[in-house]
Design a protein around this motif. Structure first.
Motif, PDB file in Angstrom:
ATOM      1  N   ASP A  40      32.081  41.871  28.105  1.00 25.15           N
ATOM      2  CA  ASP A  40      30.644  42.062  27.905  1.00 25.15           C
ATOM      3  C   ASP A  40      30.397  42.001  26.395  1.00 25.15           C
ATOM      4  N   PRO A  41      29.579  41.054  25.925  1.00 30.17           N
ATOM      5  CA  PRO A  41      29.394  40.895  24.475  1.00 30.17           C
ATOM      6  C   PRO A  41      28.696  42.069  23.795  1.00 30.17           C
ATOM      7  N   GLU A  42      27.939  42.855  24.524  1.00 30.66           N
ATOM      8  CA  GLU A  42      27.232  43.983  23.919  1.00 30.66           C
ATOM      9  C   GLU A  42      28.105  45.218  23.791  1.00 30.66           C
ATOM     10  N   THR A  43      28.938  45.483  24.806  1.00 30.83           N
ATOM     11  CA  THR A  43      29.741  46.711  24.802  1.00 30.83           C
ATOM     12  C   THR A  43      31.198  46.471  24.440  1.00 30.83           C
ATOM     13  N   GLN A  44      31.641  45.206  24.444  1.00 31.87           N
ATOM     14  CA  GLN A  44      33.043  44.844  24.221  1.00 31.87           C
ATOM     15  C   GLN A  44      33.965  45.469  25.268  1.00 31.87           C
ATOM     16  N   ARG A  45      33.422  45.723  26.451  1.00 28.31           N
ATOM     17  CA  ARG A  45      34.213  46.249  27.564  1.00 28.31           C
ATOM     18  C   ARG A  45      34.446  45.135  28.572  1.00 28.31           C
ATOM     19  N   VAL A  46      35.553  45.261  29.318  1.00 32.34           N
ATOM     20  CA  VAL A  46      35.924  44.209  30.264  1.00 32.34           C
ATOM     21  C   VAL A  46      35.602  44.596  31.691  1.00 32.34           C
ATOM     22  N   GLY A  47      35.366  43.570  32.482  1.00 28.30           N
ATOM     23  CA  GLY A  47      35.154  43.730  33.913  1.00 28.30           C
ATOM     24  C   GLY A  47      35.906  42.619  34.635  1.00 28.30           C
ATOM     25  N   ARG A  48      36.526  42.956  35.743  1.00 28.26           N
ATOM     26  CA  ARG A  48      37.278  41.970  36.521  1.00 28.26           C
ATOM     27  C   ARG A  48      36.315  41.112  37.325  1.00 28.26           C
ATOM     28  N   ARG A  49      36.564  39.811  37.343  1.00 32.82           N
ATOM     29  CA  ARG A  49      35.710  38.871  38.065  1.00 32.82           C
ATOM     30  C   ARG A  49      36.582  37.953  38.904  1.00 32.82           C
ATOM     31  N   THR A  50      36.237  37.815  40.176  1.00 32.20           N
ATOM     32  CA  THR A  50      36.922  36.892  41.067  1.00 32.20           C
ATOM     33  C   THR A  50      36.499  35.469  40.725  1.00 32.20           C
ATOM     34  N   ILE A  51      37.477  34.563  40.705  1.00 33.57           N
ATOM     35  CA  ILE A  51      37.187  33.159  40.434  1.00 33.57           C
ATOM     36  C   ILE A  51      37.808  32.290  41.520  1.00 33.57           C
TER      37      ILE A  51
END
Length: 72
Positions: A22-33
């Motif tokens: 996330d560019p605003e918080t610099q936190r990551v989230g898992r995303r299925t691709i």
């Protein structure tokens, strides 16, 4: 979209995922691709990412949802 193959992690059932920053918080989230053909050291992403999104390419197996990351 082509991404480094090292950026892809799998869930316990084998579903391919990436960690999106996330560019605003610099936190990551898992995303299925959904992945397509492998081209050398890269893999084609058929769905789940849009061009311009930042993903983690190193240490993906050590991350947890919501972790703060810093670009190198």
């Amino acid at each position: 979209v082509l991404i480094p193959i090292e950026a892809v992690a799998a869930t316990s059932d084998g579903t391919p995922t990436v960690w999106v920053v996330d560019p605003e918080t610099q936190r990551v989230g898992r995303r299925t691709i959904e992945t397509g053909p492998v081209q050398g050291a890269a893999v084609t992403v058929l769905s789940g990412l849009t061009p311009g999104e930042r993903i983690v390419t190193a240490g993906v197996h050590q991350l947890r949802d919501g972790m703060r990351v810093h670009p190198l």
